[in-house]
Design an enzyme around this catalytic site. Structure first.
Site, PDB file in Angstrom:
ATOM      1  N   GLU A 106     -35.234 -55.701 -43.554  1.00  0.00           N
ATOM      2  CA  GLU A 106     -34.542 -54.134 -43.524  1.00  0.00           C
ATOM      3  C   GLU A 106     -33.307 -55.144 -42.265  1.00  0.00           C
ATOM      4  OE1 GLU A 106     -35.976 -50.903 -41.796  1.00  0.00           O
ATOM      5  OE2 GLU A 106     -37.897 -51.135 -42.629  1.00  0.00           O
ATOM      6  N   SER A 125     -33.820 -49.346 -48.352  1.00  0.00           N
ATOM      7  CA  SER A 125     -32.272 -48.990 -49.499  1.00  0.00           C
ATOM      8  C   SER A 125     -31.413 -48.684 -47.548  1.00  0.00           C
ATOM      9  CB  SER A 125     -32.482 -48.001 -49.454  1.00  0.00           C
ATOM     10  OG  SER A 125     -33.595 -48.326 -50.886  1.00  0.00           O
ATOM     11  N   ASN A 145     -34.198 -52.218 -35.284  1.00  0.00           N
ATOM     12  CA  ASN A 145     -32.180 -52.364 -36.514  1.00  0.00           C
ATOM     13  C   ASN A 145     -31.559 -52.787 -35.403  1.00  0.00           C
ATOM     14  OD1 ASN A 145     -32.547 -52.499 -39.776  1.00  0.00           O
ATOM     15  ND2 ASN A 145     -34.736 -50.707 -39.171  1.00  0.00           N
ATOM     16  N   GLY A 193     -35.969 -49.599 -32.018  1.00  0.00           N
ATOM     17  CA  GLY A 193     -34.842 -50.884 -32.213  1.00  0.00           C
ATOM     18  C   GLY A 193     -35.017 -52.140 -32.784  1.00  0.00           C
ATOM     19  N   ASN A 222     -27.085 -44.926 -42.971  1.00  0.00           N
ATOM     20  CA  ASN A 222     -28.896 -44.883 -42.817  1.00  0.00           C
ATOM     21  C   ASN A 222     -29.622 -45.497 -43.532  1.00  0.00           C
ATOM     22  OD1 ASN A 222     -31.246 -43.485 -41.779  1.00  0.00           O
ATOM     23  ND2 ASN A 222     -32.140 -42.748 -43.564  1.00  0.00           N
ATOM     24  N   HIS A 256     -33.064 -46.980 -44.188  1.00  0.00           N
ATOM     25  CA  HIS A 256     -34.687 -46.306 -45.051  1.00  0.00           C
ATOM     26  C   HIS A 256     -35.856 -46.947 -45.523  1.00  0.00           C
ATOM     27  CE1 HIS A 256     -36.898 -43.113 -46.220  1.00  0.00           C
ATOM     28  NE2 HIS A 256     -37.070 -43.593 -47.331  1.00  0.00           N
ATOM     29  N   LEU A 271     -29.939 -34.417 -39.358  1.00  0.00           N
ATOM     30  CA  LEU A 271     -28.233 -34.432 -38.692  1.00  0.00           C
ATOM     31  C   LEU A 271     -27.661 -33.205 -39.492  1.00  0.00           C
ATOM     32  CD1 LEU A 271     -26.247 -37.904 -38.650  1.00  0.00           C
ATOM     33  CD2 LEU A 271     -26.947 -36.622 -36.767  1.00  0.00           C
ATOM     34  N   ASP A 277     -32.210 -38.710 -47.736  1.00  0.00           N
ATOM     35  CA  ASP A 277     -32.404 -39.847 -48.375  1.00  0.00           C
ATOM     36  C   ASP A 277     -31.477 -38.958 -49.646  1.00  0.00           C
ATOM     37  OD1 ASP A 277     -33.243 -40.828 -45.875  1.00  0.00           O
ATOM     38  OD2 ASP A 277     -35.403 -39.760 -46.709  1.00  0.00           O
TER      39      ASP A 277
HETATM   40  C1  GAR Z   1     -37.388 -48.747 -39.973  1.00  0.00           C
HETATM   41  O1  GAR Z   1     -38.603 -48.688 -41.134  1.00  0.00           O
HETATM   42  C2  GAR Z   1     -36.702 -47.844 -40.751  1.00  0.00           C
HETATM   43  O2  GAR Z   1     -36.505 -48.428 -41.983  1.00  0.00           O
HETATM   44  C3  GAR Z   1     -37.651 -46.536 -40.110  1.00  0.00           C
HETATM   45  O3  GAR Z   1     -37.747 -46.717 -38.947  1.00  0.00           O
HETATM   46  C4  GAR Z   1     -37.850 -48.002 -39.184  1.00  0.00           C
HETATM   47  C5  GAR Z   1     -37.356 -47.687 -37.923  1.00  0.00           C
HETATM   48  O4  GAR Z   1     -37.858 -49.074 -36.800  1.00  0.00           O
HETATM   49  N1  GAR Z   1     -36.442 -45.123 -40.432  1.00  0.00           N
HETATM   50  C6  GAR Z   1     -37.203 -44.171 -41.454  1.00  0.00           C
HETATM   51  O5  GAR Z   1     -38.034 -43.834 -41.935  1.00  0.00           O
HETATM   52  C7  GAR Z   1     -35.869 -42.847 -41.397  1.00  0.00           C
HETATM   53  N2  GAR Z   1     -36.616 -42.230 -42.273  1.00  0.00           N
HETATM   54  P1  GAR Z   1     -36.598 -50.139 -35.774  1.00  0.00           P
HETATM   55  O6  GAR Z   1     -37.055 -48.352 -34.549  1.00  0.00           O
HETATM   56  O7  GAR Z   1     -37.258 -50.760 -35.257  1.00  0.00           O
HETATM   57  O8  GAR Z   1     -35.283 -50.167 -36.018  1.00  0.00           O
END
Ligand code: GAR
Length: 184
Positions: A170, A132, A14, A12, A103, A105, A89, A141
């Site tokens: 990110e 992205s 992000n 979590g 989202n 990615h 989803l 995606d």
């Molecule tokens: C992030 O790097 C995000 O971009 C990626 O997972 C990580 C989550 O980190 N998402 C994906 O790969 C989606 N397919 P977080 O839980 O610390 O935000």
């Protein structure tokens, strides 16, 4: 202020970045997780954010998604921000929220959809990587890219080292793009 639901499956970070930048443009009305044990949920509780946790295991995807949908609507959500939400989803769910799900990615889409993005970018010999923010459609995606940030791939980079460099971007990119989008 736009009301945003944040969906997580794990750490979590992000979500935390989105929460740190909530303000004039948007606020987070609920944090939902498909993994009741997700560490990010504890953070959300500590931060005083409403949470919803439900695993699809045992009840099936349809029942899970209708409960999720009901919880997000009950919280007043107008937008959904996926933040490390690692479950696809359904087409039906996406259709119900069309144009309102975003989202983040960890690749420069359209390159490296799916998993293991950093290892694939290194293996390909790319000079740069990044992240992205995109609209979520039925195609994994595959929705419209709303914003990107780039970082160099350095000699001797490991997937973990690259992931950390991208993750810092990110955390800058996502709140900015979300704020921009909900203002329109
Ligand atoms: C992030 O790097 C995000 O971009 C990626 O997972 C990580 C989550 O980190 N998402 C994906 O790969 C989606 N397919 P977080 O839980 O610390 O935000």
């Amino acid at each position: 202020r736009a009301k945003v639901a944040v969906l997580i499956s794990g750490r979590g970070s992000n979500m935390q970045a989105l929460a740190a930048h909530a303000g004039a443009a948007y606020r987070i009305v609920v944090v939902a997780s498909d993994k009741p044990e997700a560490p990010g949920l504890d953070w959300a509780v500590q931060a005083g954010l409403p949470t919803f946790a439900l695993s699809p295991k045992g009840i099936g995807k349809q029942a899970y998604e209708s409960a999720l949908d009901a919880a997000l609507r009950a919280a007043g959500a107008e937008w959904i921000a996926l933040a490390g939400y690692m479950r696809l989803l359904s087409d039906e769910f996406v259709a119900r929220w069309r144009g309102r799900i975003v989202n983040i990615h960890p690749s420069l889409l359209p390159k490296y959809k799916g998993l293991d993005t950093h290892a694939r970018a290194i293996a390909a010999g790319d000079a740069e990587a990044g992240c992205s923010v995109h609209l979520v459609t039925e195609e994994l995606d595959g929705g419209k890219v709303l914003g990107q940030a780039r970082v160099p791939i350095l000699p001797g980079d490991t997937p973990d080292a690259l992931a950390a460099r991208v993750l810092a971007e990110e955390h800058r990119l996502y709140p900015a793009v979300l704020a921009d989008m909900v203002r329109r």
